[in-house]
Scaffold this active site. Structure first.
Site, PDB file in Angstrom:
ATOM      1  N   GLU A  74       0.822  -1.211   0.000  1.00 46.22           N
ATOM      2  CA  GLU A  74       0.000   0.000   0.000  1.00 46.22           C
ATOM      3  C   GLU A  74       0.857   1.262   0.000  1.00 46.22           C
ATOM      4  O   GLU A  74       0.507   2.256  -0.660  1.00 46.22           O
ATOM      5  CB  GLU A  74      -0.953  -0.009   1.194  1.00 46.22           C
ATOM      6  CG  GLU A  74      -2.112  -0.978   1.076  1.00 46.22           C
ATOM      7  CD  GLU A  74      -1.716  -2.435   1.312  1.00 46.22           C
ATOM      8  OE1 GLU A  74      -2.488  -3.336   0.928  1.00 46.22           O
ATOM      9  OE2 GLU A  74      -0.626  -2.659   1.886  1.00 46.22           O
ATOM     10  N   HIS A 143     -10.466  -5.870   9.189  1.00 42.99           N
ATOM     11  CA  HIS A 143     -10.957  -5.608   7.844  1.00 42.99           C
ATOM     12  C   HIS A 143     -12.348  -4.965   7.852  1.00 42.99           C
ATOM     13  O   HIS A 143     -13.033  -4.977   6.827  1.00 42.99           O
ATOM     14  CB  HIS A 143     -11.056  -6.919   7.042  1.00 42.99           C
ATOM     15  CG  HIS A 143      -9.765  -7.652   6.861  1.00 42.99           C
ATOM     16  ND1 HIS A 143      -9.140  -8.309   7.889  1.00 42.99           N
ATOM     17  CD2 HIS A 143      -8.986  -7.819   5.770  1.00 42.99           C
ATOM     18  CE1 HIS A 143      -8.030  -8.875   7.432  1.00 42.99           C
ATOM     19  NE2 HIS A 143      -7.915  -8.580   6.150  1.00 42.99           N
TER      20      HIS A 143
END
Length: 341
Positions: A74, A143
């Protein structure tokens, strides 16, 4: 006063029903067709079509140069997008889960958000970072978070949370046009919801609150998936004799607070609903704006917030559901607020 539903939800001329994910994909496709500078990068967005299927067939339509599959990094993905934006491109980053933005916070907060200011306006970062957020899919604590307040706190970032397919398309097109970095947060449970969406690439301006329903007794301000739950709760409350307004800021930064203050001044009651934990959550900003304005003197009851629990999202379905507001919770909170008047 009879309540008015301002977004009836039926397609009109030039519209047809799309799912939320289809609306996002259509916005990206139309933007890429119109501007060669627009491209997309992220993990599994190519042949696989994206972790939630949002990118779909874009890889086959535009090829690997413009729909770029990336390594699992990321920090690298967002860093590449910042550099591309500085070089004149208009990148759209997809992060598989908003939780994973943790890995790229230096690039988001210290680079994308600050470069325009630190260079005296000589450079801009026209980058959109898209990320699914929220609970409801059994993805557990790492998540399923709602981190919008993190980004809204950072000067230099615009933060968008669409609640309908039409807003998802229109706001994303505006975000892609914007010369500043935009964090575009999509609730996972909304991807399969459907509604009328314009065929044409019509923009929804950033920084405009939507009034979905106008009532006489109580103003509900909700974000993300809580907007549809608030509308469902409003229908239940109508049977209880409580007439409810439902407003959606849509853009958290910049926040269009004028419609919110006007409606709360009219009803005298405010219920602020978010999925994220209450402590330091974004709706606290809305509460502050109400109480720091002349609207305070029109209140008939204290401002009430309804939020998720201050706890990680559990994996077990029953516990996951219990950790964030549901329709019944909104109804109960509204009825309690009416009794406090």
């Amino acid at each position: 006063m009879t309540s008015t539903t301002l977004d009836p939800g039926a397609p009109t001329a030039g519209e047809r029903d799309l799912t939320y994910s289809e609306a996002v994909r259509e916005a990206i496709g139309q933007a890429m067709e119109a501007d060669d500078r627009v491209f997309m990068l992220g993990e599994d967005i190519g042949v696989y079509g994206g972790a939630f299927g949002v990118s779909g067939d874009l890889f086959h339509r535009f090829g690997g140069e413009r729909i770029r599959d990336t390594p699992i990094s990321e920090l690298g993905i967002v860093g590449a997008a910042v550099g591309a934006a500085l070089a004149g491109m208009r990148p759209i980053v997809e992060i598989q889960f908003s939780d994973f933005t943790n890995q790229a916070m230096d690039q988001i907060v210290n680079q994308a958000a600050k470069i325009h200011y630190m260079l005296g306006g000589a450079a801009s970062v026209p980058m959109v970072l898209r990320a699914p957020l929220g609970s409801g899919t059994g993805a557990a604590a790492q998540h399923s978070q709602s981190l919008e307040a993190w980004f809204a706190h950072v000067p230099g970032l615009k933060v968008v949370m669409p609640a309908t397919p039409a807003d998802a398309k229109g706001l994303l097109l505006s975000a892609i046009d914007d010369p500043n970095p935009v964090i575009f947060l999509e609730h996972k449970l909304l991807y399969r919801t459907s509604g009328p969406v314009p065929v044409e690439p019509l923009r929804v301006p950033l920084g405009r609150t939507a009034v979905h329903r106008r009532g006489a007794d109580l103003t509900v301000v909700a974000t993300g998936v809580m907007v549809s739950r608030a509308l469902d709760a409003a229908a239940v409350l109508a049977d209880e004799g409580v007439d409810v307004s439902v407003l959606d800021p849509r853009t958290l930064t910049p926040l269009d607070d004028a419609p919110i203050l006007e409606d709360v001044s009219r009803t005298g009651r405010a219920l602020l609903v978010q999925e994220a934990p209450g402590h330091a959550g974004f709706t606290a900003e809305i509460a502050a704006r109400i109480t720091e304005s002349p609207t305070l003197y029109r209140l008939l009851a204290p401002v009430r917030r309804l939020s998720g629990l201050d706890a990680p999202i559990p994996y077990a379905p029953q516990l996951e559901r219990a950790s964030v507001p549901q329709v019944d919770d909104i109804v109960d909170a509204a009825l309690t607020l009416m009794k406090e008047s």
